[in-house]
Design a protein around this motif. Structure first.
Motif, PDB file in Angstrom:
ATOM      1  N   ALA A 156       0.885   4.343  -2.682  1.00 40.12           N
ATOM      2  CA  ALA A 156       0.816   5.751  -2.294  1.00 40.12           C
ATOM      3  C   ALA A 156       1.977   6.530  -2.892  1.00 40.12           C
ATOM      4  CB  ALA A 156       0.815   5.879  -0.772  1.00 40.12           C
ATOM      5  N   ALA A 216       0.829  -1.203   0.000  1.00 38.26           N
ATOM      6  CA  ALA A 216       0.000   0.000   0.000  1.00 38.26           C
ATOM      7  C   ALA A 216       0.866   1.257   0.000  1.00 38.26           C
ATOM      8  CB  ALA A 216      -0.937  -0.002   1.202  1.00 38.26           C
ATOM      9  N   SER A 261       2.898   4.874   6.587  1.00 39.39           N
ATOM     10  CA  SER A 261       2.333   3.536   6.754  1.00 39.39           C
ATOM     11  C   SER A 261       2.283   3.274   8.248  1.00 39.39           C
ATOM     12  CB  SER A 261       3.192   2.485   6.044  1.00 39.39           C
ATOM     13  OG  SER A 261       4.443   2.333   6.671  1.00 39.39           O
ATOM     14  N   LYS A 305      -6.358  -2.015  -0.010  1.00 42.01           N
ATOM     15  CA  LYS A 305      -6.357  -2.718   1.278  1.00 42.01           C
ATOM     16  C   LYS A 305      -7.406  -3.831   1.293  1.00 42.01           C
ATOM     17  CE  LYS A 305      -6.693   1.093   3.741  1.00 42.01           C
ATOM     18  NZ  LYS A 305      -6.846   1.970   4.922  1.00 42.01           N
ATOM     19  N   LEU A 312      -6.572   3.695  -2.114  1.00 37.79           N
ATOM     20  CA  LEU A 312      -5.912   2.965  -1.031  1.00 37.79           C
ATOM     21  C   LEU A 312      -6.874   2.023  -0.317  1.00 37.79           C
ATOM     22  CD1 LEU A 312      -3.572   5.669   0.562  1.00 37.79           C
ATOM     23  CD2 LEU A 312      -2.889   3.655  -0.740  1.00 37.79           C
TER      24      LEU A 312
END
Length: 326
Positions: free
Chosen positions: A148, A144, A258, A313, A309
């Protein structure tokens, strides 16, 4: 209050050797739960160690005089066995913050069968009735983070610097690159390892090398070595995705974070011991344990970025996106 310094050399420590494992889950005596915690790096590293320390502070605030904490920080690998021996001699629960404590924890736990040991950042290993290993699943959230980074990069190039080149750190680096390519198939990705989580000069050198090739967003698994990445990024006008804790707004150098719940796991171990629900064995945390355990935040992110995002996830959780272990 925390015992922040402990002399490792000096008087010998009595070590209890048993012929079999006593029950570490027996009803404990009245009084505060005695907790020993080993933070092998600096508790102010803006990374893994600081996140673990923050979790300890939160637990102290929550429980007050119901727990009594002894902490050892900033030690050499050669001193780890002795540090854990000292903590196990005086406490009911011993927490090793970082996978680098795992080998020593397993070794010392055999000598102290009545003491509970929790490893924050542990992976599947030897099964002992008094050891719990908590897997933060860094590779999962690194994917993730890579996504980003690709969203935030203006140059179409991102980089990763890891400390020790061990499976969990390498897997996180690979998944950071995979996440970046998931968003932008043409993105350039640079990956480097310094061989030391705390070497400032080497992490600066690695970051500068990536910047020279166009990288403008950087990710890391470093401790004090992060200072080198910060120096390079500040000098060259690039940006960093931070790790472990959401600190959006605290430093313009950081454009995203994160969340890898190191502190959450420290609190979890203490919660379980206080409540009498502590259990040994391997336990996965990661995204399935919620945003305190694992999450990805773009500071001031757009609705589109946030939606992307969330989709990523969910796809990781469902198995649609498959990631490496670690």
């Amino acid at each position: 209050m925390l015992s922040r310094r402990l002399v490792l050399a000096g008087a010998a420590v009595a070590v209890a050797f048993g012929f079999g494992f006593a029950n570490p889950h027996a009803v404990r005596a009245a009084g505060p739960l005695k907790v020993g915690i080993l933070i092998p790096g600096s508790k102010s590293d803006k990374g893994w160690m600081e996140s673990g320390y923050d979790g300890l502070v939160a637990a102290e605030k929550k429980y007050g005089d119901k727990i009594k904490v002894q902490m050892i920080e900033n030690i050499n690998y050669a001193d780890m066995d002795q540090a854990l021996t000292n903590l196990a001699s005086a406490n009911e629960l011993v927490i090793g913050v970082g996978g680098q404590t795992q080998a020593s924890v397993y070794k010392i736990a055999k000598r102290f069968p009545k003491v509970k040991f929790s490893i924050v950042g542990g992976n599947e290993g030897e099964s002992l009735p008094n050891v719990a290993g908590y897997d933060v699943k860094q590779a999962e959230i690194a994917f993730a983070a890579g996504a980003a980074a690709a969203m935030l990069s203006k140059n179409g190039a991102v980089s990763y610097v890891g400390g020790l080149e061990i499976p969990s750190i390498v897997n996180a680096g690979k998944e950071f690159g995979n996440g970046a390519k998931y968003v932008n198939a043409n993105i350039k990705y640079f990956e480097n390892y310094t061989g030391d989580f705390d070497d400032v000069a080497k992490s600066k050198e690695a970051t500068l090398a990536a910047i020279a090739q166009g990288a403008d967003v950087h990710y890391h698994i470093l401790n004090l070595g992060l200072r080198g990445m910060e120096q390079a990024a500040k000098d060259k006008g690039t940006h960093i995705i931070g790790s472990y804790t959401d600190r959006c707004g605290s430093d313009p150098l950081y454009v995203a974070y994160s969340i890898t719940g190191v502190g959450f796991q420290v609190q979890y171990a203490i919660d379980q011991a206080v409540s009498g629900e502590w259990k040994p064995g391997y336990k996965e945390f990661g995204l399935k344990m919620g945003p305190q355990a694992s999450d990805m935040v773009i500071c001031g992110g757009t609705p589109e970025q946030k939606a992307k995002l969330e989709e990523i996830k969910k796809d990781i959780l469902s198995g649609k996106i498959k990631v490496l272990k670690g």
